[in-house]
Design a protein around this motif. Structure first.
Motif, short mmCIF file in Angstrom:
data_model
loop_
_atom_site.label_atom_id
_atom_site.label_comp_id
_atom_site.label_asym_id
_atom_site.label_seq_id
_atom_site.Cartn_x
_atom_site.Cartn_y
_atom_site.Cartn_z
N GLY A 107 0.41 -1.65 0.15
CA GLY A 107 0.37 -0.46 -0.09
C GLY A 107 0.80 1.57 -0.45
N GLY A 108 1.79 1.22 0.84
CA GLY A 108 2.91 2.37 0.75
C GLY A 108 3.46 2.65 -0.89
N CYS A 109 4.00 1.52 -1.61
CA CYS A 109 4.49 1.50 -2.59
C CYS A 109 3.93 1.67 -3.06
CB CYS A 109 4.81 0.05 -2.78
SG CYS A 109 5.92 -0.21 -4.43
N LEU A 110 2.04 1.62 -3.09
CA LEU A 110 1.19 2.66 -4.16
C LEU A 110 1.37 3.38 -4.39
CD1 LEU A 110 -0.62 -0.68 -4.86
CD2 LEU A 110 1.17 0.26 -6.69
N ILE A 111 0.93 4.32 -3.06
CA ILE A 111 0.59 5.82 -2.27
C ILE A 111 2.31 6.75 -2.78
CG2 ILE A 111 1.03 6.87 -0.57
CD1 ILE A 111 -0.32 5.62 0.59
N GLN A 112 3.91 5.96 -3.06
CA GLN A 112 4.07 6.77 -2.97
C GLN A 112 4.60 7.12 -4.98
OE1 GLN A 112 8.47 4.42 -3.34
NE2 GLN A 112 9.76 6.20 -2.44
N MET A 113 4.11 5.37 -5.52
CA MET A 113 3.94 5.54 -6.68
C MET A 113 3.30 6.69 -7.08
SD MET A 113 2.72 2.59 -9.63
CE MET A 113 0.98 3.02 -8.69
N PHE A 114 2.17 6.98 -6.83
CA PHE A 114 0.94 7.54 -7.19
C PHE A 114 1.51 9.59 -7.28
CE2 PHE A 114 -2.88 10.56 -6.53
CZ PHE A 114 -3.37 10.54 -7.31
#
Length: 322
Positions: A107-114
């Motif tokens: 989830g944190g990875c996807l937030i960073q990517m976004f």
């Protein structure tokens, strides 16, 4: 169950639950692990110096009422995008380099990517608006104060932010449909869309195509409009008979041109090497990606100060006072 396990051609696949209860492991710079600590020092120094420069710029523009004009508001937006992108990447990268903290929740990875991709699209919109601002200032200067007012700049910024969110929001949704293998290691220092997609055991053709759409439709269209604006500006400058007026017109748009060329060139080059640079070493990809985040953040305040006399004087006033 948090995920489903299935056998396919001898490999174990993990079909993630919507909440992805597993970690992603960015590796930093593969092949240069022994130099992580020493290699992080230039990143850290550039990051600190550039943050000081950008926050000084934002502070001065915020304090000085005379600088509350469209050009400086656009430069503030650009500074904010630079700070956001670099802060999303560099602190996390330093944790990898210094403390070997490589695990990050999906989830944190996807937030960073976004955030990374959305702010990049927002930055492209700001650069395009800067080119339009320069065009109006030179080619239609008598109506400049009525066409571009602070409220209009705020609306254009909101439109750019909305466009960025709408274009980038599908990326985490596209990733959510993919099955992920047991090996969840990213040969990178942060969560880029394609870096995460390449961990999947499934077909990532749609992810590749959508990434290319963003690179060429968003960045390519913005660059085309920027080039058109500056083409019209150059034509108008050539037609100016007064040497003094011509020099003033050039000074008006020089800062825009410098910032635009640096940011857009790095963005396009970084995007192209990601999709078409399969023969380039992995650590070269990663270093280029990091330069994309650090170089504009570090040099934009320098360009503002050197090319904008009024801003330079205001910064000098506050620094000398201190």
């Amino acid at each position: 169950m948090h995920y489903l396990v299935c056998q396919h051609q001898g490999d174990i696949r993990f079909q993630p639950h919507p909440f992805w209860p597993f970690n992603i492991h960015p590796m930093g710079i593969p092949g240069l692990e022994a130099a992580h600590v020493w290699g992080s020092i230039p990143f850290f120094m550039c990051y600190i110096i550039s943050l000081l420069g950008n926050f000084t710029f934002l502070f001065v523009v915020g304090k000085e009422q005379t600088l509350h004009r469209p050009m400086y508001l656009l430069l503030c937006m650009l500074a904010l995008t630079d700070i956001t992108t670099s802060t999303s990447v560099i602190p996390r990268a330093l944790c990898i380099f210094w403390f070997n903290l490589k695990g990050i929740p999906m989830g944190g990875c996807l937030i960073q990517m976004f955030f990374l991709h959305a702010v990049s699209v927002m930055q492209s919109a700001v650069l395009m608006t800067m080119a339009f601002d320069c065009y109006i200032a030179i080619c239609n200067h008598l109506r400049y104060s009525t066409i571009l007012i602070n409220a209009q700049i705020a609306k254009l910024g909101l439109v750019g932010l909305t466009r960025a969110v709408l274009f980038i929001l599908p990326l985490p949704l596209l990733l959510s449909r993919l099955p992920f293998c047991a090996n969840r290691i990213i040969p990178h220092m942060y969560c880029d869309h394609m870096a995460v997609a390449k961990m999947s055991c499934g077909d990532i053709t749609v992810n590749r195509m959508y990434g290319l759409v963003i690179a060429f439709v968003v960045s390519g269209l913005d660059l085309l409009l920027v080039a058109l604006s500056y083409g019209l500006i150059i034509r108008a400058i050539i037609r100016i008979s007064s040497k003094k007026t011509c020099q003033k017109a050039l000074n008006t748009c020089t800062v825009h041109i410098c910032v635009m060329l640096m940011s857009c060139t790095l963005l396009l080059f970084f995007s192209l090497t990601h999709w078409f640079g399969q023969g380039i070493a992995t650590h070269i990809h990663i270093i280029l990606a990091t330069l994309y985040f650090l170089v504009p953040l570090m040099f934009n305040p320098i360009i503002y100060g050197i090319k904008t006399k009024e801003l330079c004087e205001k910064v000098g006033k506050y620094t000398c006072r201190r």
